[in-house]
Design a protein around this motif. Structure first.
Motif, PDB file in Angstrom:
ATOM      1  N   GLN A 127       0.410  -1.102   0.108  1.00 50.93           N
ATOM      2  CA  GLN A 127      -0.066  -0.106   0.013  1.00 50.93           C
ATOM      3  C   GLN A 127       0.963   0.893  -0.162  1.00 50.93           C
ATOM      4  OE1 GLN A 127      -3.490   0.675  -0.386  1.00 50.93           O
ATOM      5  NE2 GLN A 127      -2.667   2.378  -0.577  1.00 50.93           N
ATOM      6  N   THR A 128       0.568   1.889  -0.202  1.00 45.84           N
ATOM      7  CA  THR A 128       0.871   3.453  -0.414  1.00 45.84           C
ATOM      8  C   THR A 128       0.121   4.194  -0.004  1.00 45.84           C
ATOM      9  OG1 THR A 128       2.191   3.099  -2.136  1.00 45.84           O
ATOM     10  CG2 THR A 128       2.046   5.348  -2.890  1.00 45.84           C
ATOM     11  N   TYR A 129       0.856   5.327   0.760  1.00 53.63           N
ATOM     12  CA  TYR A 129       0.246   6.221   1.546  1.00 53.63           C
ATOM     13  C   TYR A 129       1.177   7.127   0.251  1.00 53.63           C
ATOM     14  CZ  TYR A 129      -1.817   2.568   4.662  1.00 53.63           C
ATOM     15  OH  TYR A 129      -1.970   1.884   4.842  1.00 53.63           O
ATOM     16  N   LEU A 130       0.390   8.638   0.696  1.00 53.93           N
ATOM     17  CA  LEU A 130       0.748  10.381  -0.078  1.00 53.93           C
ATOM     18  C   LEU A 130       0.302  11.105   1.260  1.00 53.93           C
ATOM     19  CD1 LEU A 130       0.161  11.514  -3.048  1.00 53.93           C
ATOM     20  CD2 LEU A 130      -0.226  12.829  -1.054  1.00 53.93           C
ATOM     21  N   LEU A 131       0.797  12.242   1.537  1.00 60.29           N
ATOM     22  CA  LEU A 131       0.507  13.446   2.360  1.00 60.29           C
ATOM     23  C   LEU A 131       1.359  14.404   1.962  1.00 60.29           C
ATOM     24  CD1 LEU A 131      -0.183  13.535   5.401  1.00 60.29           C
ATOM     25  CD2 LEU A 131       2.038  13.302   6.040  1.00 60.29           C
ATOM     26  N   THR A 132       0.751  15.524   2.266  1.00 60.59           N
ATOM     27  CA  THR A 132       0.832  16.821   0.864  1.00 60.59           C
ATOM     28  C   THR A 132       1.484  17.371   2.486  1.00 60.59           C
ATOM     29  OG1 THR A 132      -1.644  17.262   1.602  1.00 60.59           O
ATOM     30  CG2 THR A 132      -0.694  16.491  -0.511  1.00 60.59           C
ATOM     31  N   THR A 133       2.327  18.161   2.255  1.00 68.31           N
ATOM     32  CA  THR A 133       3.229  18.517   3.598  1.00 68.31           C
ATOM     33  C   THR A 133       1.671  20.076   3.425  1.00 68.31           C
ATOM     34  OG1 THR A 133       4.034  20.134   1.375  1.00 68.31           O
ATOM     35  CG2 THR A 133       5.086  18.414   2.876  1.00 68.31           C
ATOM     36  N   ASP A 134       1.035  20.320   2.333  1.00 62.48           N
ATOM     37  CA  ASP A 134      -0.108  21.834   3.198  1.00 62.48           C
ATOM     38  C   ASP A 134      -0.517  21.733   3.894  1.00 62.48           C
ATOM     39  OD1 ASP A 134      -1.501  20.017   1.300  1.00 62.48           O
ATOM     40  OD2 ASP A 134      -1.778  21.397   0.176  1.00 62.48           O
ATOM     41  N   SER A 135      -1.065  20.012   4.211  1.00 55.07           N
ATOM     42  CA  SER A 135      -2.325  19.509   5.403  1.00 55.07           C
ATOM     43  C   SER A 135      -1.274  20.035   6.419  1.00 55.07           C
ATOM     44  CB  SER A 135      -2.318  17.988   5.451  1.00 55.07           C
ATOM     45  OG  SER A 135      -1.392  16.946   5.280  1.00 55.07           O
ATOM     46  N   LEU A 136       0.103  19.847   6.539  1.00 51.97           N
ATOM     47  CA  LEU A 136       0.689  20.311   8.343  1.00 51.97           C
ATOM     48  C   LEU A 136       1.437  21.765   8.593  1.00 51.97           C
ATOM     49  CD1 LEU A 136       3.614  18.049   6.913  1.00 51.97           C
ATOM     50  CD2 LEU A 136       1.803  17.165   8.599  1.00 51.97           C
ATOM     51  N   PRO A 137       0.864  21.600   9.372  1.00 53.91           N
ATOM     52  CA  PRO A 137       0.772  23.373   9.934  1.00 53.91           C
ATOM     53  C   PRO A 137       2.230  23.790   9.841  1.00 53.91           C
ATOM     54  CG  PRO A 137       0.985  21.700  12.131  1.00 53.91           C
ATOM     55  CD  PRO A 137       0.694  20.784  10.744  1.00 53.91           C
TER      56      PRO A 137
END
Length: 258
Positions: free
Chosen positions: A3-13
């Protein structure tokens, strides 16, 4: 399954605009990564490292709470209990991980992943690093947009193999062709590269062992690919098993957790 997970950095404070929320996220990471992040100068770089750390912590929480992350001789992060790999580009971080569990026989599974933004085709880079067949195929494409996307696809697939082996940029890209769903290794070139490598002195025995392991992976294993798209980015995952999720999962993050 991988499984591949993608996290956008604009979702971080943002560390400057929302320092309280930023610190709350940092507290979820190991002290070593926190220290590394604090020493970074650029906000986007800080967010990429934070995002990678959060994805790893979530992976450990779900799959092996007591497991530890170590680093191989060529710098690849690894976990004895969980095959995984990380990559990042501007504004996005990905983690590809084997979620089959020990009881499903995950011994010997290797994973590499890469994410890159699509940029204009660079003929010089293709001729220098790609196989003749890959370069010729790119040159035959008349549409610049299609050519740029194909170039990015090949590059991310190349990188995913390099990361799977653990050698990174120490692995020559010309040893394998990535035009299909499985890497086509040039066995003759790979054996020559291996024999020459064995003649040189390695800095450590660990590096020598990982070099030998990388050669064995190229010569003995099937290296399968799965490709995804995220906005203007190409994502490639390479693994020694052909068991990939049909799509990536978009991870959400915040002080409360992923």
């Amino acid at each position: 399954m991988i499984q591949t997970y993608l996290l956008t950095t604009d979702s971080l404070p943002d560390p400057e605009k929302h320092p309280t929320a930023w610190e709350a996220c940092l507290r979820r990471l190991p002290a070593e990564r926190i220290g590394n992040i604090r020493r970074m100068r650029h906000t986007e770089q800080k967010k990429q490292s934070l995002g990678a750390g959060l994805l790893i912590q979530d992976m450990l929480k779900r799959l092996a709470l007591q497991a530890e992350i170590t680093y191989e001789a060529y710098g690849k992060p690894a976990c004895q209990q969980i095959p995984f790999n990380l990559s990042h580009t501007r504004e996005a971080v990905i983690l590809s991980v084997w979620e089959g569990g020990r009881e499903r026989g995950d011994a010997g599974i290797f994973i590499g992943c890469d994410i890159e933004q699509i940029k204009p085709y660079q003929k010089g880079i293709a001729k220098r690093f790609f196989t003749e067949a890959e370069s010729a195929g790119l040159e035959a494409i008349g549409d610049p947009a299609v050519q740029a996307e194909r170039f990015c696809r090949y590059w991310t697939k190349k990188e995913s193999v390099m990361k799977l082996t653990g050698l990174g940029l120490s692995l020559p890209m010309q040893l394998y062709d990535v035009q299909d769903r499985q890497a086509a290794v040039d066995r003759s070139k790979t054996r020559i590269w291996y024999e020459k490598g064995c003649q040189k002195e390695f800095e450590t025995e660990r590096k020598k062992a990982e070099f030998v392991q990388a050669a064995n992976l190229l010569l003995e294993k099937k290296l399968c690919f799965k490709e995804y798209r995220y906005q203007g980015c190409c994502i490639s995952v390479c693994a020694t098993v052909d068991r990939f999720a049909s799509d990536y999962i978009l991870a959400k993050s915040g002080a409360e957790g992923i």
